[in-house]
Design a protein around this motif. Sequence first.
Motif, PDB file in Angstrom:
ATOM      1  N   GLY A  60     -76.135  -9.454  -5.523  1.00 50.36           N
ATOM      2  CA  GLY A  60     -75.875  -8.005  -5.641  1.00 50.36           C
ATOM      3  C   GLY A  60     -75.510  -6.970  -4.835  1.00 50.36           C
ATOM      4  N   ILE A  61     -75.986  -7.170  -3.788  1.00 51.31           N
ATOM      5  CA  ILE A  61     -76.021  -6.256  -2.485  1.00 51.31           C
ATOM      6  C   ILE A  61     -74.554  -5.848  -2.153  1.00 51.31           C
ATOM      7  N   ILE A  62     -73.641  -6.929  -2.353  1.00 47.86           N
ATOM      8  CA  ILE A  62     -72.200  -6.653  -2.117  1.00 47.86           C
ATOM      9  C   ILE A  62     -71.352  -5.837  -3.088  1.00 47.86           C
ATOM     10  N   ILE A  63     -71.928  -5.927  -4.481  1.00 49.27           N
ATOM     11  CA  ILE A  63     -71.162  -5.203  -5.387  1.00 49.27           C
ATOM     12  C   ILE A  63     -70.661  -3.934  -5.102  1.00 49.27           C
ATOM     13  N   PRO A  64     -71.444  -2.934  -4.830  1.00 52.03           N
ATOM     14  CA  PRO A  64     -70.963  -1.696  -4.518  1.00 52.03           C
ATOM     15  C   PRO A  64     -70.131  -1.338  -3.445  1.00 52.03           C
ATOM     16  N   VAL A  65     -70.331  -2.290  -2.187  1.00 56.36           N
ATOM     17  CA  VAL A  65     -69.503  -1.849  -1.038  1.00 56.36           C
ATOM     18  C   VAL A  65     -68.201  -2.880  -1.053  1.00 56.36           C
ATOM     19  N   MET A  66     -68.249  -3.966  -1.882  1.00 58.18           N
ATOM     20  CA  MET A  66     -67.028  -4.954  -1.828  1.00 58.18           C
ATOM     21  C   MET A  66     -65.625  -4.093  -1.855  1.00 58.18           C
ATOM     22  N   PRO A  67     -65.317  -3.327  -2.741  1.00 50.53           N
ATOM     23  CA  PRO A  67     -63.931  -2.572  -2.589  1.00 50.53           C
ATOM     24  C   PRO A  67     -63.704  -1.969  -1.303  1.00 50.53           C
ATOM     25  N   ALA A  68     -64.345  -1.069  -1.003  1.00 48.50           N
ATOM     26  CA  ALA A  68     -64.177  -0.580   0.442  1.00 48.50           C
ATOM     27  C   ALA A  68     -64.484  -1.384   1.496  1.00 48.50           C
ATOM     28  N   LEU A  69     -65.027  -2.461   1.508  1.00 44.53           N
ATOM     29  CA  LEU A  69     -64.936  -3.152   2.656  1.00 44.53           C
ATOM     30  C   LEU A  69     -63.710  -4.190   2.755  1.00 44.53           C
ATOM     31  N   ILE A  70     -63.237  -4.816   1.320  1.00 45.34           N
ATOM     32  CA  ILE A  70     -61.996  -5.729   1.483  1.00 45.34           C
ATOM     33  C   ILE A  70     -60.955  -4.711   1.635  1.00 45.34           C
ATOM     34  N   GLN A  71     -60.796  -3.368   1.186  1.00 46.62           N
ATOM     35  CA  GLN A  71     -59.759  -2.739   1.717  1.00 46.62           C
ATOM     36  C   GLN A  71     -59.764  -2.156   2.851  1.00 46.62           C
ATOM     37  N   GLN A  72     -60.835  -2.212   3.557  1.00 48.58           N
ATOM     38  CA  GLN A  72     -60.789  -1.977   4.963  1.00 48.58           C
ATOM     39  C   GLN A  72     -60.224  -3.127   6.060  1.00 48.58           C
ATOM     40  N   LEU A  73     -60.551  -4.129   5.458  1.00 51.15           N
ATOM     41  CA  LEU A  73     -60.128  -5.483   5.979  1.00 51.15           C
ATOM     42  C   LEU A  73     -58.714  -5.846   5.959  1.00 51.15           C
ATOM     43  N   THR A  74     -58.196  -5.450   4.497  1.00 48.41           N
ATOM     44  CA  THR A  74     -56.949  -5.730   4.156  1.00 48.41           C
ATOM     45  C   THR A  74     -55.711  -4.942   4.161  1.00 48.41           C
ATOM     46  N   GLY A  75     -56.089  -3.807   3.969  1.00 49.52           N
ATOM     47  CA  GLY A  75     -55.362  -2.516   3.882  1.00 49.52           C
ATOM     48  C   GLY A  75     -54.702  -2.670   2.557  1.00 49.52           C
ATOM     49  N   GLU A  76     -55.146  -3.572   1.554  1.00 48.05           N
ATOM     50  CA  GLU A  76     -54.601  -3.795   0.169  1.00 48.05           C
ATOM     51  C   GLU A  76     -54.966  -2.487  -0.653  1.00 48.05           C
ATOM     52  N   THR A  77     -54.415  -2.502  -1.699  1.00 48.30           N
ATOM     53  CA  THR A  77     -54.654  -1.620  -3.042  1.00 48.30           C
ATOM     54  C   THR A  77     -56.043  -2.043  -3.519  1.00 48.30           C
ATOM     55  N   ILE A  78     -56.832  -1.134  -4.461  1.00 46.61           N
ATOM     56  CA  ILE A  78     -57.862  -1.375  -5.134  1.00 46.61           C
ATOM     57  C   ILE A  78     -57.515  -2.808  -6.053  1.00 46.61           C
ATOM     58  N   GLY A  79     -56.416  -2.934  -6.842  1.00 49.02           N
ATOM     59  CA  GLY A  79     -56.154  -4.046  -7.531  1.00 49.02           C
ATOM     60  C   GLY A  79     -56.004  -5.265  -7.009  1.00 49.02           C
ATOM     61  N   GLU A  80     -55.495  -5.290  -5.650  1.00 48.36           N
ATOM     62  CA  GLU A  80     -55.543  -6.291  -4.825  1.00 48.36           C
ATOM     63  C   GLU A  80     -56.687  -6.846  -4.263  1.00 48.36           C
ATOM     64  N   ALA A  81     -57.457  -5.871  -4.024  1.00 49.55           N
ATOM     65  CA  ALA A  81     -58.955  -6.122  -3.417  1.00 49.55           C
ATOM     66  C   ALA A  81     -59.719  -6.732  -4.465  1.00 49.55           C
ATOM     67  N   ALA A  82     -59.698  -6.093  -5.534  1.00 48.48           N
ATOM     68  CA  ALA A  82     -60.397  -6.728  -6.755  1.00 48.48           C
ATOM     69  C   ALA A  82     -60.142  -8.354  -7.006  1.00 48.48           C
ATOM     70  N   LYS A  83     -58.766  -8.549  -6.718  1.00 49.36           N
ATOM     71  CA  LYS A  83     -58.388  -9.983  -6.781  1.00 49.36           C
ATOM     72  C   LYS A  83     -59.369 -10.815  -5.596  1.00 49.36           C
ATOM     73  N   TYR A  84     -59.382 -10.332  -4.680  1.00 48.51           N
ATOM     74  CA  TYR A  84     -60.214 -10.921  -3.396  1.00 48.51           C
ATOM     75  C   TYR A  84     -61.549 -11.116  -3.598  1.00 48.51           C
ATOM     76  N   ALA A  85     -62.071  -9.999  -4.484  1.00 43.74           N
ATOM     77  CA  ALA A  85     -63.662 -10.366  -4.573  1.00 43.74           C
ATOM     78  C   ALA A  85     -63.695 -11.315  -5.784  1.00 43.74           C
ATOM     79  N   GLY A  86     -62.850 -11.262  -6.742  1.00 42.42           N
ATOM     80  CA  GLY A  86     -62.945 -12.460  -7.835  1.00 42.42           C
ATOM     81  C   GLY A  86     -63.164 -14.039  -7.158  1.00 42.42           C
ATOM     82  N   TRP A  87     -61.927 -14.071  -5.997  1.00 40.40           N
ATOM     83  CA  TRP A  87     -62.193 -15.369  -5.238  1.00 40.40           C
ATOM     84  C   TRP A  87     -63.532 -15.471  -4.432  1.00 40.40           C
ATOM     85  N   MET A  88     -63.766 -14.345  -4.114  1.00 40.36           N
ATOM     86  CA  MET A  88     -65.243 -14.689  -3.141  1.00 40.36           C
ATOM     87  C   MET A  88     -66.424 -15.095  -4.285  1.00 40.36           C
ATOM     88  N   LEU A  89     -66.348 -14.363  -5.319  1.00 39.19           N
ATOM     89  CA  LEU A  89     -67.474 -14.819  -6.234  1.00 39.19           C
ATOM     90  C   LEU A  89     -67.224 -16.240  -6.472  1.00 39.19           C
TER      91      LEU A  89
END
Length: 243
Positions: free
Chosen positions: A24-53
Amino acid sequence: MTISKSPAIGFIFLTLVIDITGLGIIIPVMPALIQQLTGETIGEAAKYAGWMLFAFAIMQFIFSPILGNLSDRFGRRPVLLAALFGFGLDYLLMAVAPTIGWLFAGRIIAGICGASITTGMAYIADISTPEKRAANFGMVGAAFGIGFIVGPVIGGLLGEYGPRVPFYAAAGITLLNWLYGYFILPESLSADKRRNFDWKRANPFGSVKQLRRYPLLAGLIFSLFFVYIASHAVQSTWSFFYY
């Protein structure tokens, strides 16, 4: 073997809370962290998060019976402490992850260490009397609920100071719990009750096949499978929806 049950059950309860908080702890910060690491849009970041889960969950599926069988062979205490220590180091890894690949690796390790939930439940079964067993296992459900509440709250509050801050906090809490368990937690499985490690029992697909022997239980698990699909689909996307 005499076990001080109150501290032991309290430790197991806290360990389970930390395991669930790790998701649960990563849920609120995952969008910002993925975008910080990839430079992708929020839509692409959501795909990364899904694969991580997915990576987190598949590791739990694979390693839950493995860690359970290891605890049958070597005892509950060393498996629980090793998983907690691994969790603490994993949070530190994710806190300093320089690339999205390292973050993926961190979630894979978290899934492996989080598979110790089965060992925690086995510990409760070891030390519970018949009249207290239902109440003690009820604590498992409470731990899940608290973890899913505490995790996002910690992530959201500390995320105000940066998307990596919650991971440092989680690492500190986890390692403190490991230290507490190292000195306080007794072993619950005596040497005469242990059994050799068996890859047939440690195979997750073999464990699923065993459900054929218990048709009523298989039906319940089948229903829970769809319940968890629905609940985790929401948990994995809501933070991106509100981002």
